[in-house]
Design a protein around this motif. Structure first.
Motif, PDB file in Angstrom:
ATOM      1  N   GLU A   1      47.141  31.779  35.602  1.00 29.77           N
ATOM      2  CA  GLU A   1      46.267  30.812  36.290  1.00 29.77           C
ATOM      3  C   GLU A   1      47.051  29.566  36.706  1.00 29.77           C
ATOM      4  OE1 GLU A   1      43.560  27.706  34.055  1.00 29.77           O
ATOM      5  OE2 GLU A   1      42.651  29.688  34.001  1.00 29.77           O
ATOM      6  N   ARG A   2      47.793  29.011  35.768  1.00 27.79           N
ATOM      7  CA  ARG A   2      48.533  27.775  36.061  1.00 27.79           C
ATOM      8  C   ARG A   2      49.786  28.042  36.908  1.00 27.79           C
ATOM      9  NH1 ARG A   2      46.614  22.491  34.459  1.00 27.79           N
ATOM     10  NH2 ARG A   2      44.815  22.923  33.160  1.00 27.79           N
TER      11      ARG A   2
ATOM     12  N   GLY B   1      43.535  23.771  43.315  1.00 23.68           N
ATOM     13  CA  GLY B   1      42.750  24.498  42.330  1.00 23.68           C
ATOM     14  C   GLY B   1      41.468  25.059  42.925  1.00 23.68           C
TER      15      GLY B   1
ATOM     16  N   GLN C   1      39.637  27.429  40.740  1.00 29.91           N
ATOM     17  CA  GLN C   1      39.830  26.682  39.499  1.00 29.91           C
ATOM     18  C   GLN C   1      39.249  25.279  39.660  1.00 29.91           C
ATOM     19  OE1 GLN C   1      43.961  26.711  38.253  1.00 29.91           O
ATOM     20  NE2 GLN C   1      44.283  28.786  39.039  1.00 29.91           N
ATOM     21  N   THR C   2      38.504  24.838  38.677  1.00 32.11           N
ATOM     22  CA  THR C   2      37.957  23.486  38.692  1.00 32.11           C
ATOM     23  C   THR C   2      38.935  22.550  38.000  1.00 32.11           C
ATOM     24  OG1 THR C   2      35.691  24.317  38.641  1.00 32.11           O
ATOM     25  CG2 THR C   2      36.035  22.014  37.988  1.00 32.11           C
ATOM     26  N   ILE C   3      39.470  21.593  38.740  1.00 35.37           N
ATOM     27  CA  ILE C   3      40.483  20.672  38.220  1.00 35.37           C
ATOM     28  C   ILE C   3      39.887  19.271  38.159  1.00 35.37           C
ATOM     29  CG2 ILE C   3      42.759  19.670  38.583  1.00 35.37           C
ATOM     30  CD1 ILE C   3      42.845  22.642  37.917  1.00 35.37           C
TER      31      ILE C   3
ATOM     32  N   LEU D   1      48.484  27.959  40.373  1.00 37.58           N
ATOM     33  CA  LEU D   1      48.203  26.579  40.758  1.00 37.58           C
ATOM     34  C   LEU D   1      49.481  25.839  41.115  1.00 37.58           C
ATOM     35  CD1 LEU D   1      46.193  24.193  41.000  1.00 37.58           C
ATOM     36  CD2 LEU D   1      46.597  23.774  38.545  1.00 37.58           C
TER      37      LEU D   1
ATOM     38  N   SER E   1      45.817  31.681  30.905  1.00 35.92           N
ATOM     39  CA  SER E   1      46.165  30.442  31.608  1.00 35.92           C
ATOM     40  C   SER E   1      47.594  30.449  32.131  1.00 35.92           C
ATOM     41  CB  SER E   1      45.948  29.231  30.708  1.00 35.92           C
ATOM     42  OG  SER E   1      46.904  29.162  29.663  1.00 35.92           O
TER      43      SER E   1
ATOM     44  N   ARG F   1      46.719  26.145  29.297  1.00 34.43           N
ATOM     45  CA  ARG F   1      45.539  25.753  28.540  1.00 34.43           C
ATOM     46  C   ARG F   1      45.711  26.272  27.112  1.00 34.43           C
ATOM     47  NH1 ARG F   1      40.911  27.949  29.683  1.00 34.43           N
ATOM     48  NH2 ARG F   1      41.638  29.646  31.031  1.00 34.43           N
TER      49      ARG F   1
ATOM     50  N   GLU G   1      39.788  23.589  28.215  1.00 33.82           N
ATOM     51  CA  GLU G   1      39.149  23.905  29.499  1.00 33.82           C
ATOM     52  C   GLU G   1      40.058  23.599  30.682  1.00 33.82           C
ATOM     53  OE1 GLU G   1      36.619  23.735  26.288  1.00 33.82           O
ATOM     54  OE2 GLU G   1      37.670  21.973  27.078  1.00 33.82           O
ATOM     55  N   GLY G   2      41.153  22.890  30.471  1.00 31.71           N
ATOM     56  CA  GLY G   2      42.107  22.654  31.546  1.00 31.71           C
ATOM     57  C   GLY G   2      42.143  21.247  32.099  1.00 31.71           C
TER      58      GLY G   2
END
Length: 401
Positions: free
Chosen positions: A383-384, A330, A335-337, A387, A380, A365, A193-194
């Motif tokens: 996504e990353r 995030g 994004q939830t960090i 971020l 991911s 992830r 989930e990260g």
């Protein structure tokens, strides 16, 4: 920071061929002891990172000593480490690190890459951490496209022996950490989930060589000094030190021989993981005392090889601010960090010990690392990369977390 400038950098980072790079690098076996495979990967990484400003170097690793089952010392070579310095005169200096080695040796059965039914990629090192290396490169390209790039300099270290403790690259990492405002390390997220890894324990690996005296087990056993018995006694004494803030794992005893001979040699392998520097000091004191007592009571000679190569990494206020910056970036990206303590260790431990705040799970992830089920969640990568790019831009503008 102008939203249009940041948007352009984020889009450029997202558009990098991260998946193709990950698959290309993961297709080459680069277990820590596979020097030929590491050389091949290092060459491809050097070509890829040469797109950035600065000169890419492949630096020789320091020699690494280990203890063989018979107690002899062996010196081993490690692969070369990628090193890049960009704008060392800039007012904001950052460190980004990763590793090119995997836990899968040249003869390991896990050698191929495949796409799973859910779209995830299964392959050796795709998550840990060749996908993370691709993110480093993408994020730095995004940074270079920003008007803020002149404000920030950075050093990149991609080492070849993280999976075995970074003994051949620890000095390089320590030098690179000097004077840095913050560091990012690209281990995979702690969960699919990260989740980020927050505080980490330290880790010490010890090979304890015990020299006794052989004798006939029936005719004159009292003249012998049983090294295996001493090793077992020492393992039990060390295990008594374990508790909520210190794990102790006596993992293996090498030694012994025929049943009719008092064994004169043994090697005890132990791992200790202290939660804080104070716990590390307590663990070292317990280890020293137990060795002294066992040596005296069994009449054996004991030599301890090894140490705490990974210092404990508690979260200090500077590290907490860096985690909060990553969390806020995030949130801006949807994004939830979050983060939580981890029992694992990595190069982030060594960087934090140099007084530099570090977030060390900025990679992809995925999951099931160090096994044949290791997988990468493909989305991911982008996504990353977004971020990391935004975090770099924020650090460039703020100067520090």
């Amino acid at each position: 920071m102008s939203p249009s400038h940041s948007d352009a950098s984020l889009e450029l980072a997202t558009g990098q061929p991260m998946l193709d790079q990950t698959l290309d690098w993961a297709a080459i076996n680069s277990g820590t002891a596979n020097l030929a495979g590491l050389a091949s990967v290092a060459g491809r990484l050097a070509d890829a990172f040469s797109d950035l400003p600065g000169e890419v170097e492949l630096l020789e690793a320091d020699p690494v000593e280990s203890i063989l089952p018979d107690g002899a010392t062996r010196t081993a070579q490690r692969g070369r480490n990628l090193h890049l310095i960009v704008r060392p005169e800039a007012p904001v200096q950052l460190l980004l690190t990763g590793h090119m080695d995997t836990v899968f040796g040249v003869d390991h059965p896990f050698q191929s890459i495949r796409t799973l039914d859910n779209g995830h990629i299964n392959g050796p090192g795709v998550a840990d951490m060749k996908g993370g290396i691709a993110i480093i490169l993408a994020a730095l390209k995004g940074l270079e496209a920003s008007p803020l790039s002149d404000r920030v300099g950075y050093e990149v270290v991609i080492n070849s022996d993280e999976e075995t403790g970074s003994h051949g690259s620890a000095a390089l990492i320590a030098r690179a950490a000097q004077g840095k405002a913050a560091a990012l390390t690209y281990e995979p997220a702690a969960t699919p989930e990260g989740l980020l890894a927050g505080a980490r324990p330290g880790s010490g690996n010890f090979s304890i060589v015990i020299a006794g005296r052989s004798a006939h087990a029936g005719r004159n056993p009292e003249d012998g000094r049983n090294a295996v018995l001493a090793a077992a006694d020492l393992a039990l004494r060390l295990a008594k030190a374990k508790g909520p803030r210190l794990s102790v794992n006596p993992a293996k005893i090498d030694g012994g021989g025929p049943n009719n001979v008092v064994p004169d040699h043994a090697v005890l392998r132990v791992n200790m993981r202290p939660a804080t520097p104070e716990d590390q000091a307590r663990a070292q004191s317990h280890l020293d005392a137990a060795i002294a007592m066992v040596a005296a009571e069994h009449g054996v000679h004991i030599h301890c090889h090894g140490g705490f190569a990974r210092p404990p990494k508690p979260l200090d206020p500077a590290a907490e601010r860096l985690f909060e910056l990553v969390r806020d970036c995030g949130a801006r990206l949807g994004q939830t960090i979050a983060w939580a303590p981890s029992g694992g260790v990595c190069d982030g431990n060594n960087i934090a010990a140099c007084g530099v705040p570090v977030v060390d799970t900025m990679g992809v992830r995925g999951g099931a690392i160090h096994s044949g089920e290791e997988f990468l969640i493909v989305e991911s990568l982008a996504e990353r990369a977004r971020l990391s790019t935004l975090v770099l831009l924020e650090l460039a503008e703020r100067g520090r977390p």
